[in-house]
Design a protein around this motif. Sequence first.
Motif, short mmCIF file in Angstrom:
data_model
loop_
_atom_site.label_atom_id
_atom_site.label_comp_id
_atom_site.label_asym_id
_atom_site.label_seq_id
_atom_site.Cartn_x
_atom_site.Cartn_y
_atom_site.Cartn_z
N CYS A 1 0.83 -1.24 -0.11
CA CYS A 1 0.09 0.08 0.10
C CYS A 1 0.89 1.29 0.03
N ASP A 2 0.16 2.31 -0.50
CA ASP A 2 0.98 3.56 -0.42
C ASP A 2 -0.24 4.80 -0.44
N ILE A 3 0.12 5.93 -0.18
CA ILE A 3 -0.70 7.15 -0.20
C ILE A 3 -0.79 7.72 -1.46
N SER A 4 0.36 7.55 -2.21
CA SER A 4 0.63 8.30 -3.49
C SER A 4 0.18 7.32 -4.79
N ASP A 5 -0.95 8.13 -5.38
CA ASP A 5 -1.31 7.50 -6.83
C ASP A 5 -0.28 7.41 -7.77
N GLU A 6 0.65 8.36 -7.73
CA GLU A 6 1.74 8.36 -8.79
C GLU A 6 2.80 7.10 -8.35
N ALA A 7 3.00 6.84 -7.21
CA ALA A 7 3.63 5.66 -6.67
C ALA A 7 3.01 4.50 -7.19
N LEU A 8 1.53 4.33 -6.55
CA LEU A 8 0.86 3.24 -6.94
C LEU A 8 0.98 2.88 -8.61
N THR A 9 0.63 3.61 -9.28
CA THR A 9 0.61 3.53 -11.01
C THR A 9 2.05 3.16 -11.27
N LEU A 10 3.08 3.40 -10.78
CA LEU A 10 4.45 3.22 -11.27
C LEU A 10 4.73 1.65 -10.60
N ALA A 11 4.22 1.51 -9.10
CA ALA A 11 4.43 0.30 -8.65
C ALA A 11 3.65 -0.92 -9.57
N GLU A 12 2.58 -0.59 -9.93
CA GLU A 12 1.78 -1.63 -10.60
C GLU A 12 2.31 -1.89 -12.19
N GLU A 13 3.10 -0.90 -12.71
CA GLU A 13 3.88 -0.85 -13.94
C GLU A 13 4.85 -1.71 -13.98
N ASN A 14 5.80 -1.55 -12.69
CA ASN A 14 7.15 -2.36 -12.34
C ASN A 14 6.45 -3.78 -12.19
N ALA A 15 5.39 -3.94 -11.59
CA ALA A 15 5.19 -5.48 -11.10
C ALA A 15 4.70 -6.14 -12.43
N LEU A 16 4.07 -5.55 -13.39
CA LEU A 16 3.53 -6.06 -14.58
C LEU A 16 4.86 -6.31 -15.50
#
Length: 288
Positions: free
Chosen positions: A147-162
Amino acid sequence: MKKSQKTVSELVKFFKKELSGMYPEREIQSIIYIVFEEVLGFSKVDVYAKSDVIPEAEGMEKLAEVFEQLKNYKPIQYIFGKTEFYNLQFFITPGVLIPRQETQELADWIIHENNTHLKKFLDIGTGSGCLAITINKNIFRSIVDACDISDEALTLAEENALNINAKVKFYKADILNWQQYDFFQEYDIIVSNPPYVRESEKNFMLPNVLNYEPHQALFVSDEDPLIFYRVICDLAQIHLKPRGKMYFEVNEALFMDCKILFLEKGFKNVDIRKDINGKFRMMSASRG
């Protein structure tokens, strides 16, 4: 940097001279290797084996652009939009914290202590997803929430996971108000690299950090520097299984304060470890 003809050897000397005093010596050498690989396609061996080569005009122009950004303290990871972490390639964007060597050491500790059987992990403040993804890729059958509070971080994390083909579930959450979320489950392991740099410590930080990296992911008030550790302990008292463990990256100046906090919150087996530079930067504690 003038776009005049220079050999690779001359360019290396130029970079070292101009960046001296701005970055640590070892970091300058690392920057040079990264720049020459990204811009010219040169390996570390090529930098020396092709020292007499004069790059073509296009390469010189790109080197000049990168050099100007480095002179303005822009982190090399933001310049090229990526970084390596635990032998995995992660995308990195401005607004998301750059993974550090210390965090790789924390990941290594977690992986080596928890790779024997199926476990469920929670990564709090995931940022680029480096910890969560690395755990999932290196611990067989691991189940990982982050989890994270930042939308930008979550978008990037999901891209990295993919991109890395990791199976991690990402959630948006303000961990300081964790009680309002219903996705938290029961976990074997909770990990976090939360904000821990005190506002008063800004004066000791380099411009490449202060001017570019997200302050929300770095800084806490001097009045309550352990706020995230305390709140995560409260969450763990409900969502960490009995005999489960927590792993943290910590401020080297506050590791004893963290230990006292963990013990006061009822956690046991507090382990404090040094990083590669001999600083107390990693801790673990168990529940019961």
